[in-house]
Design a protein around this motif. Sequence first.
Motif, short mmCIF file in Angstrom:
data_model
loop_
_atom_site.label_atom_id
_atom_site.label_comp_id
_atom_site.label_asym_id
_atom_site.label_seq_id
_atom_site.Cartn_x
_atom_site.Cartn_y
_atom_site.Cartn_z
N GLU A 26 -4.28 12.22 0.11
CA GLU A 26 -3.39 12.10 1.27
C GLU A 26 -3.37 10.69 1.83
O GLU A 26 -2.35 10.21 2.32
N LEU A 27 -4.53 10.02 1.81
CA LEU A 27 -4.66 8.72 2.47
C LEU A 27 -3.90 7.63 1.72
O LEU A 27 -3.95 7.56 0.50
N LYS A 28 -3.20 6.77 2.49
CA LYS A 28 -2.55 5.61 1.88
C LYS A 28 -3.33 4.33 2.15
O LYS A 28 -3.27 3.39 1.36
N LEU A 29 -4.02 4.28 3.29
CA LEU A 29 -4.83 3.10 3.60
C LEU A 29 -6.19 3.52 4.15
O LEU A 29 -6.26 4.38 5.04
N LEU A 30 -7.25 2.91 3.63
CA LEU A 30 -8.59 3.18 4.14
C LEU A 30 -9.26 1.85 4.50
O LEU A 30 -9.38 0.95 3.66
N TYR A 31 -9.68 1.73 5.77
CA TYR A 31 -10.32 0.50 6.26
C TYR A 31 -11.84 0.64 6.21
O TYR A 31 -12.38 1.65 6.67
N ALA A 64 0.84 -1.20 0.00
CA ALA A 64 0.00 0.00 0.00
C ALA A 64 0.87 1.25 0.00
O ALA A 64 0.54 2.26 -0.64
N LEU A 65 2.00 1.21 0.69
CA LEU A 65 2.89 2.36 0.73
C LEU A 65 3.71 2.47 -0.55
O LEU A 65 4.08 3.57 -0.97
N CYS A 66 4.01 1.33 -1.17
CA CYS A 66 4.85 1.33 -2.37
C CYS A 66 4.09 1.75 -3.62
O CYS A 66 4.65 2.36 -4.53
N ARG A 67 2.81 1.40 -3.70
CA ARG A 67 2.05 1.67 -4.91
C ARG A 67 1.37 3.04 -4.84
O ARG A 67 1.01 3.49 -3.76
N PRO A 68 1.19 3.69 -5.97
CA PRO A 68 0.48 4.97 -5.96
C PRO A 68 -1.00 4.77 -5.66
O PRO A 68 -1.56 3.74 -6.01
N GLY A 69 -1.61 5.73 -4.96
CA GLY A 69 -3.04 5.65 -4.67
C GLY A 69 -3.31 5.17 -3.25
O GLY A 69 -2.41 5.08 -2.42
N GLU A 120 -16.30 13.69 11.38
CA GLU A 120 -15.13 12.81 11.19
C GLU A 120 -15.20 12.12 9.82
O GLU A 120 -14.20 11.97 9.13
N GLN A 121 -16.42 11.71 9.45
CA GLN A 121 -16.58 11.03 8.15
C GLN A 121 -16.22 11.97 7.01
O GLN A 121 -15.58 11.57 6.04
N ARG A 122 -16.64 13.24 7.14
CA ARG A 122 -16.34 14.22 6.09
C ARG A 122 -14.83 14.40 5.99
O ARG A 122 -14.27 14.48 4.89
N ASP A 123 -14.17 14.44 7.13
CA ASP A 123 -12.72 14.61 7.18
C ASP A 123 -12.01 13.48 6.44
O ASP A 123 -11.09 13.70 5.65
N VAL A 124 -12.47 12.24 6.68
CA VAL A 124 -11.88 11.08 6.01
C VAL A 124 -12.09 11.21 4.50
O VAL A 124 -11.18 10.98 3.69
N ARG A 125 -13.30 11.59 4.10
CA ARG A 125 -13.61 11.73 2.68
C ARG A 125 -12.71 12.78 2.01
O ARG A 125 -12.19 12.57 0.92
N ASP A 126 -12.53 13.92 2.71
CA ASP A 126 -11.65 14.98 2.16
C ASP A 126 -10.25 14.45 1.92
O ASP A 126 -9.64 14.70 0.88
#
Length: 574
Positions: A82-87, A28-33, A70-76
């Motif tokens: 910015e996010l590398k991993l989303l659970y 997840a850290l090595c690949r883009p997105g 908090e949900q809006r923050d994650v979506r932004d």
Amino acid sequence: MRHVVAGGDAVVLLPTGAGKSLCYQVPALCRPGVAIIVSPLIALMRDQVEALRQQGVEAAALNSALTADEQRDVRDKLYSGELKLLYVAPERLMTPGFQQMLRDVRISLFAIDEAHCVSQWGHDFRPEYRQLSQIAEAFPGVPRMALTATADPQTRADIIERLQLKEGRVFVASFDRPNISYTIVRRDNGKEQLRQFLARHEGKSGIVYCLSRKKVEETAEWLNDHGIRALAYHAGMDARVRSRNQDTFLTEENLALVATVAFGMGIDKPDVRYVAHLDMPGSVEAYYQETGRAGRDGDPSEAWMAYGLGDVAQRSRMIGEGDAPEEIKRIERSKLNALHAICETTACRRQAVLAHFGEAHPGNCGNCDNCLTPAETWDATEAARQALSAIYRTGQTFGAGHVIDVLRGKTTDKVISFSHNNLAVFDVGTDIDQKTWQSVFRQLTAMGFIRVDSEFGALKLTDEARPVLRGEQAVLLRKEAPKQTKKDARRDKAAALGEEAHGVFNALRAERARIAKAQGVPPYVVFHDSTLRAMAEAPPATLDEMGGLPGIGKAKLERYGANFLAVLQSASGQ
Ligand code: ZN
């Protein structure tokens, strides 16, 4: 990891504690997105996200426990890249709204954790996992990984089929957990046996599993009355109390959490030092998974179980009363019998457990009760013949208790009312005591000569019993000797530190507890025990030296290094 970084699909079967999460975190850290991690439980997501953030990784979870803000923050953060991993939970992943959102961002990979939930052969089947097969069509070209720590060959095949991973590579590691020692004892006074076991683990935390909610509450209360700090956990409790007890278990030491199997999945606490079973689980898979919650950090840990033949009868009845189709019930029964055989074996338990998962082990592991204290055997050919004969002559409709009464010549009301005192087998077994007879029946059942009827717990003979009945087959059984405790001292020694280092270790633990409390996270999120022990054994003099110890990355060194160095310096100055 290289395979997934290069864009391949993968099925990953790794035992608990072997670094399963790293297998998707690193790609997840090595690949883009952003990597989408499918996880069945909010508690599991929370722990992983917290641990990643401590390491300086941009990770988040999107679930119903978050506020709208908090949900809006994650979506932004998702849209800004910015996010590398989303659970996320499988239900959310499959909603049209969420899938639309994913189409607008770059996805590095999909990781499906606890992938055995997709299979009805597994013991944690979750129907919503079935829909995950649609990811392949909805997001072509994005690498997919399925990961699990429990999968017998049947479940394994099911995961590959259901999640459309036939083109993926399968990575299987050994399922051995060498740091966990296995002990299985016959239960005579379960609570007292448990108390003696827990006395060996003073100051440490672990899990005690019971079958029923009632037994959970009784056991927790009994332990507290006997000076052992314990909390209860089961699905019937008030949700707030339950979650408070779970948090206490995660953040504090010296606590026994007494629980039903409702507790455990998704609990990432690495320093659980023991898992005790006061009742037998329903399958080898369940036993392996539950005991596997001990010692994720690789330090010596203990899996202990007390069981009796009544457990087999009760589990058998539960299967019989369940509303599963007959085909599933047959599988459940064979899984139960496989675990019963492991309970009664005189050979290496580790070898027996691994054999169940299709893995060869040479045996003599040196870290299970049978290897540490080899069982003595006795020639039970005649006793076995008498036992089987008594079952047959009493009509194969009674449990072990009554059949033993007949063998021992007891004139109970039941014996008289069925005229069993007139049978040829009446009174033939007086030279063998009650306990030994119970052991004979347990072992003969585990060896497959007797089966326990699922309706009333009646004992019935199998076809395999015939040669024994005719006296054509010799039977060797284990002697039930009281187990020595020498081995326990040996086990503890492995984890012990010198007196001076022990004092330093405790000072480091206190500092860790202070930091963890201030941040509202479990202590192990700051540093694992093994890291503190390494610090105490060979104290580093500088931050650079500290950075070379196991479990201390750049982010943690920057954040906590100075604090722990100060503790070490003041400890050496005393
Ligand atoms: Zn062994």
